[in-house]
Design an enzyme around this catalytic site. Structure first.
Site, mmCIF file in Angstrom:
data_model
loop_
_atom_site.group_PDB
_atom_site.id
_atom_site.type_symbol
_atom_site.label_atom_id
_atom_site.label_comp_id
_atom_site.label_asym_id
_atom_site.label_seq_id
_atom_site.Cartn_x
_atom_site.Cartn_y
_atom_site.Cartn_z
ATOM 1 N NE ARG A 1 13.361 -100.416 -13.129
ATOM 2 C CZ ARG A 1 14.539 -100.586 -13.719
ATOM 3 N NH1 ARG A 1 15.086 -101.774 -13.838
ATOM 4 N NH2 ARG A 1 15.197 -99.558 -14.205
ATOM 5 C CG LEU B 1 24.190 -110.530 -22.827
ATOM 6 C CD1 LEU B 1 24.399 -111.928 -23.414
ATOM 7 C CD2 LEU B 1 22.816 -109.993 -23.257
ATOM 8 N N PRO C 1 33.494 -106.574 -21.371
ATOM 9 C CG PRO C 1 35.425 -106.718 -20.056
ATOM 10 C CD PRO C 1 34.270 -107.536 -20.554
ATOM 11 C CG ASN D 1 11.961 -109.364 -25.486
ATOM 12 O OD1 ASN D 1 12.578 -108.421 -25.933
ATOM 13 N ND2 ASN D 1 11.696 -110.467 -26.170
ATOM 14 C CD GLN E 1 0.815 -66.326 -17.996
ATOM 15 O OE1 GLN E 1 1.526 -66.113 -18.975
ATOM 16 N NE2 GLN E 1 -0.334 -65.711 -17.822
ATOM 17 C CD GLU F 1 17.443 -105.168 -19.485
ATOM 18 O OE1 GLU F 1 17.193 -105.570 -20.636
ATOM 19 O OE2 GLU F 1 17.645 -105.936 -18.538
HETATM 20 P P1 TGC Z 1 19.920 -110.883 -34.168
HETATM 21 O O1 TGC Z 1 20.504 -111.659 -35.292
HETATM 22 O O2 TGC Z 1 18.990 -109.754 -34.467
HETATM 23 O O3 TGC Z 1 19.165 -111.853 -33.158
HETATM 24 C C1 TGC Z 1 19.718 -113.097 -32.748
HETATM 25 C C2 TGC Z 1 18.542 -114.003 -32.403
HETATM 26 O O4 TGC Z 1 17.833 -113.417 -31.313
HETATM 27 C C3 TGC Z 1 16.478 -113.104 -31.685
HETATM 28 N N1 TGC Z 1 16.157 -111.824 -31.059
HETATM 29 C C4 TGC Z 1 15.273 -111.720 -30.068
HETATM 30 N N2 TGC Z 1 14.492 -112.652 -29.478
HETATM 31 C C5 TGC Z 1 13.676 -112.236 -28.488
HETATM 32 N N3 TGC Z 1 13.646 -110.950 -28.090
HETATM 33 C C6 TGC Z 1 14.420 -109.999 -28.647
HETATM 34 N N4 TGC Z 1 14.340 -108.738 -28.201
HETATM 35 C C7 TGC Z 1 15.273 -110.370 -29.687
HETATM 36 N N5 TGC Z 1 16.164 -109.697 -30.451
HETATM 37 C C8 TGC Z 1 16.681 -110.604 -31.286
HETATM 38 C C9 TGC Z 1 16.513 -113.015 -33.204
HETATM 39 O O5 TGC Z 1 15.236 -113.256 -33.743
HETATM 40 C C10 TGC Z 1 17.513 -114.094 -33.544
HETATM 41 O O6 TGC Z 1 16.866 -115.339 -33.393
HETATM 42 P P2 TGC Z 1 17.293 -116.591 -34.339
HETATM 43 O O7 TGC Z 1 16.320 -117.654 -33.958
HETATM 44 O O8 TGC Z 1 17.139 -116.074 -35.748
HETATM 45 O O9 TGC Z 1 18.709 -116.888 -33.978
HETATM 46 O O10 TGC Z 1 21.123 -110.431 -33.247
HETATM 47 P P3 TGC Z 1 22.157 -109.276 -33.419
HETATM 48 O O11 TGC Z 1 23.495 -109.834 -33.059
HETATM 49 O O12 TGC Z 1 22.033 -108.619 -34.781
HETATM 50 O O13 TGC Z 1 21.741 -108.258 -32.267
HETATM 51 C C11 TGC Z 1 20.525 -107.643 -32.213
HETATM 52 C C12 TGC Z 1 20.486 -106.581 -31.077
HETATM 53 C C13 TGC Z 1 21.452 -105.459 -31.352
HETATM 54 C C14 TGC Z 1 19.078 -106.033 -31.053
HETATM 55 C C15 TGC Z 1 20.799 -107.241 -29.740
HETATM 56 O O14 TGC Z 1 22.064 -107.714 -29.714
HETATM 57 C C16 TGC Z 1 20.582 -106.324 -28.557
HETATM 58 O O15 TGC Z 1 19.474 -106.284 -28.017
HETATM 59 N N6 TGC Z 1 21.634 -105.579 -28.050
HETATM 60 C C17 TGC Z 1 21.524 -104.829 -26.811
HETATM 61 C C18 TGC Z 1 22.187 -105.607 -25.686
HETATM 62 C C19 TGC Z 1 21.509 -105.422 -24.369
HETATM 63 O O16 TGC Z 1 20.395 -104.933 -24.279
HETATM 64 N N7 TGC Z 1 22.143 -105.857 -23.307
HETATM 65 C C20 TGC Z 1 21.526 -105.834 -22.014
HETATM 66 C C21 TGC Z 1 22.319 -106.629 -21.040
HETATM 67 S S1 TGC Z 1 21.452 -106.994 -19.530
HETATM 68 C C22 TGC Z 1 21.273 -105.515 -18.766
HETATM 69 O O17 TGC Z 1 21.588 -104.494 -19.239
HETATM 70 C C23 TGC Z 1 20.646 -105.590 -17.429
HETATM 71 S S2 TGC Z 1 20.482 -104.081 -16.645
HETATM 72 C C24 TGC Z 1 19.104 -104.451 -15.755
HETATM 73 C C25 TGC Z 1 18.915 -103.689 -14.544
HETATM 74 O O18 TGC Z 1 19.832 -103.469 -13.702
HETATM 75 O O19 TGC Z 1 17.729 -103.322 -14.332
HETATM 76 P P1 FAD Z 2 28.499 -99.698 -26.201
HETATM 77 O O1 FAD Z 2 27.820 -100.870 -26.792
HETATM 78 O O2 FAD Z 2 29.979 -99.606 -26.338
HETATM 79 O O3 FAD Z 2 27.845 -98.389 -26.825
HETATM 80 C C1 FAD Z 2 28.450 -97.090 -26.714
HETATM 81 C C2 FAD Z 2 27.630 -96.110 -27.572
HETATM 82 O O4 FAD Z 2 27.630 -96.557 -28.935
HETATM 83 C C3 FAD Z 2 26.154 -96.080 -27.143
HETATM 84 O O5 FAD Z 2 25.661 -94.754 -27.276
HETATM 85 C C4 FAD Z 2 25.488 -96.983 -28.160
HETATM 86 O O6 FAD Z 2 24.112 -96.701 -28.358
HETATM 87 C C5 FAD Z 2 26.293 -96.687 -29.404
HETATM 88 N N1 FAD Z 2 26.176 -97.778 -30.375
HETATM 89 C C6 FAD Z 2 26.602 -99.063 -30.260
HETATM 90 N N2 FAD Z 2 26.278 -99.764 -31.348
HETATM 91 C C7 FAD Z 2 25.624 -98.924 -32.178
HETATM 92 C C8 FAD Z 2 25.015 -99.035 -33.460
HETATM 93 N N3 FAD Z 2 24.982 -100.201 -34.131
HETATM 94 N N4 FAD Z 2 24.441 -97.939 -34.010
HETATM 95 C C9 FAD Z 2 24.419 -96.762 -33.345
HETATM 96 N N5 FAD Z 2 24.970 -96.571 -32.131
HETATM 97 C C10 FAD Z 2 25.553 -97.647 -31.550
HETATM 98 N N6 FAD Z 2 24.711 -105.931 -18.447
HETATM 99 C C11 FAD Z 2 24.413 -107.225 -18.125
HETATM 100 O O7 FAD Z 2 24.672 -108.131 -18.898
HETATM 101 N N7 FAD Z 2 23.815 -107.518 -16.936
HETATM 102 C C12 FAD Z 2 23.512 -106.560 -16.027
HETATM 103 O O8 FAD Z 2 22.969 -106.879 -14.956
HETATM 104 C C13 FAD Z 2 23.821 -105.197 -16.334
HETATM 105 N N8 FAD Z 2 23.587 -104.220 -15.428
HETATM 106 C C14 FAD Z 2 23.988 -102.941 -15.681
HETATM 107 C C15 FAD Z 2 23.874 -101.959 -14.690
HETATM 108 C C16 FAD Z 2 24.318 -100.666 -14.926
HETATM 109 C C17 FAD Z 2 24.208 -99.644 -13.825
HETATM 110 C C18 FAD Z 2 24.832 -100.319 -16.192
HETATM 111 C C19 FAD Z 2 25.276 -98.904 -16.476
HETATM 112 C C20 FAD Z 2 24.978 -101.279 -17.176
HETATM 113 C C21 FAD Z 2 24.563 -102.606 -16.936
HETATM 114 N N9 FAD Z 2 24.746 -103.616 -17.886
HETATM 115 C C22 FAD Z 2 24.428 -104.922 -17.582
HETATM 116 C C23 FAD Z 2 25.440 -103.335 -19.122
HETATM 117 C C24 FAD Z 2 24.556 -102.678 -20.185
HETATM 118 O O9 FAD Z 2 23.633 -103.592 -20.699
HETATM 119 C C25 FAD Z 2 25.483 -102.130 -21.301
HETATM 120 O O10 FAD Z 2 26.158 -101.025 -20.731
HETATM 121 C C26 FAD Z 2 24.708 -101.722 -22.532
HETATM 122 O O11 FAD Z 2 24.194 -102.849 -23.218
HETATM 123 C C27 FAD Z 2 25.573 -100.898 -23.511
HETATM 124 O O12 FAD Z 2 26.814 -101.497 -23.710
HETATM 125 P P2 FAD Z 2 28.175 -100.637 -23.544
HETATM 126 O O13 FAD Z 2 28.113 -99.934 -22.243
HETATM 127 O O14 FAD Z 2 29.309 -101.560 -23.803
HETATM 128 O O15 FAD Z 2 28.096 -99.519 -24.668
#
Ligand code: TGC
Ligand code: FAD
Length: 387
Positions: A92, A133, A136, A242, A281, A365
């Site tokens: 997935r 995105l 380290p 999203n 049970q 995510e």
């Molecule tokens: P913040 O100031 O809240 O937002 C910046 C701008 O972004 C907009 N925004 C969004 N827009 C669409 N969808 C969302 N979910 C959005 N969240 C925020 C927001 O409205 C703002 O827009 P504008 O026009 O005002 O500039 O940003 P922040 O720096 O305070 O961060 C917010 C936070 C913590 C929620 C965000 O940084 C976050 O989602 N952090 C988590 C990072 C994450 O999920 N990384 C994933 C990397 S990819 C991955 O993991 C792939 S694994 C996939 C796989 O293998 O299946």
């Molecule tokens: P950190 O951000 O360092 O977080 C460590 C701990 O601190 C977590 O428990 C977290 O919830 C907590 N924490 C952080 N901030 C706060 C807060 N404000 N309040 C409370 N708790 C907090 N990324 C990509 O860009 N593309 C990919 O394709 C991708 N694929 C991935 C595949 C795998 C198998 C894995 C494991 C990860 C992948 N990632 C990818 C990275 C993934 O998105 C990140 O690992 C994730 O966003 C968390 O970042 P981090 O590991 O640096 O943890």
């Protein structure tokens, strides 16, 4: 009854076309993936040829319109993710990253030339994409990213490192997010561009049937035509998330459903104290709780799909689905494992493999903590990310 979703007759909520797509995906996986997936997990591989087969099946970017994509409903895409993750989260993950992150970023923010160049090949599985995105030092907080893109005449020069990137080592094209003097921008970096290299991350205890890599950019020179013209802030990569998070809402149900099915089969045949353990049970309480958890998660997923199809889903609603369903799936996978006793720790059975994979799904995510804070912000109007 083997499928816990039958308890609530959830299939009756699905349209015929969505059901047909789900059955096609499930049938393909039963033949081409299920018999091999434990070996792939053990060896730490996902065969490249299998990825191509997924392209032929039509699941790569299936919810996108045009450019060789099927343009299915959000529900159909969710159901495909459910079936994919019922086999393994790594499968997935491959489909999520290819369709919802790589292809979606190009589809939503790319130029017409970029779409024509990449989307048909990515949809067919002939080319692989990834989405860089995370860095380290910046995971949950991508706003601090250090990867820089600097203008040099008509070109851009990129330097930085991305890590934990799914499909990274395979990718023919990487969507790389970088800070510039004007804010965050996205760039398409083709494999083989001088200064661009990847290193696979090994020794994983989770998500083993998936390629996870580091991307290294050292003086990578790109023309301005490699920039995604529609992406003009951090909101662009976050909007792509999203899409992938929506797929996970359904995918987690699939992993949990598989764990309940395995537990039901096992409990019905394993005899202790002269009777099947399903007759105790305490075992029935576990099975009932697991079936309810799967049913509730599925109802939430279908509700969110309805909101998405109506064009009015909000990011905090997707956070609610991701947080709830992944945590529910982890709990179900661990409970299922207990019913299998010692056999539960063997790769012959899927629950502990699912549980291990779901540790990654909890983290990527957006971690559970980040999604809880997104919900908290929607409820209170106060952002708690920065203390
Ligand atoms: P913040 O100031 O809240 O937002 C910046 C701008 O972004 C907009 N925004 C969004 N827009 C669409 N969808 C969302 N979910 C959005 N969240 C925020 C927001 O409205 C703002 O827009 P504008 O026009 O005002 O500039 O940003 P922040 O720096 O305070 O961060 C917010 C936070 C913590 C929620 C965000 O940084 C976050 O989602 N952090 C988590 C990072 C994450 O999920 N990384 C994933 C990397 S990819 C991955 O993991 C792939 S694994 C996939 C796989 O293998 O299946
Ligand atoms: P950190 O951000 O360092 O977080 C460590 C701990 O601190 C977590 O428990 C977290 O919830 C907590 N924490 C952080 N901030 C706060 C807060 N404000 N309040 C409370 N708790 C907090 N990324 C990509 O860009 N593309 C990919 O394709 C991708 N694929 C991935 C595949 C795998 C198998 C894995 C494991 C990860 C992948 N990632 C990818 C990275 C993934 O998105 C990140 O690992 C994730 O966003 C968390 O970042 P981090 O590991 O640096 O943890």
């Amino acid at each position: 009854m083997r499928d816990p979703l039958e308890l609530l007759d959830i299939r009756s909520l699905l349209g015929e076309e969505d059901r047909d797509i789900q059955a096609t995906v499930a049938g393909f996986l039963a033949e081409h993936a299920r018999p091999h997936v434990a070996d792939w997990f053990e060896a730490g591989v996902l065969p490249r040829e299998f990825a191509r087969e997924l392209g032929k099946l039509g699941v790569l970017g299936m919810h996108l319109e045009g450019y060789g994509c099927a343009g299915t409903s959000a529900t159909a895409y969710g159901l495909a993710c459910l079936e994919l993750e019922a086999v393994d989260s790594g499968i997935r993950s491959f489909v999520s990253v290819q369709g919802s992150l790589s292809m979606f970023s190009i589809h939503r923010y790319g130029s017409e030339e970029q779409k024509l160049e990449w989307l048909p090949r990515l949809a067919a599985g002939e080319a692989i994409g990834c989405f860089g995105l995370t860095e380290p030092d910046f995971g949950s907080n991508p706003s601090g990213m250090r990867t820089r893109a600097v203008r040099d005449g008509g070109d851009w020069v990129l330097d930085g490192t991305k890590t934990w990137i799914t499909n990274g080592g395979w990718a023919d094209v990487a969507t790389v997010w970088a800070n510039t003097d004007e804010g965050v921008r996205g760039f398409l970096v083709p494999r083989g561009t001088p200064g661009f290299s990847t290193r696979d991350i090994t020794r994983k205890l989770s998500m083993r049937a998936s390629v996870t890599s580091e991307l290294v950019l050292e003086g990578v020179r790109l023309p301005d035509s490699a920039r995604l013209p529609g992406a003009t802030s951090l909101g662009a990569p976050l909007s792509c998330l999203n899409e992938a998070r929506f797929g996970i809402v359904f995918g987690a149900v699939g992993a949990a459903r598989d764990c309940v099915e395995v537990a039901l089969d096992y409990a019905g045949t394993r005899v202790q104290f002269d009777r099947p353990i399903a007759g105790f049970q305490l075992t029935q309480r576990k099975l009932a709780s697991m079936a309810l958890a799967v049913g509730n998660a599925m109802l939430l997923a279908l509700h969110l799909a309805g909101l998405k199809e109506a064009g009015r889903i909000r990011p905090e609603q997707i956070s609610a689905g991701k947080l709830n369903n992944v945590e529910a799936a982890v709990a179900v996978a661990r409970e299922s494992r207990t019913i299998l006793g010692a056999n539960g720790i063997s790769l012959e059975y899927s629950p502990l493999r699912h549980a291990n994979n779901l540790e990654s799904v909890l983290t990527y995510e957006g971690t559970s903590e980040i999604h809880a804070l997104a919900i908290g912000q929607a409820l209170t109007g106060l952002s708690a990310y920065r203390g």
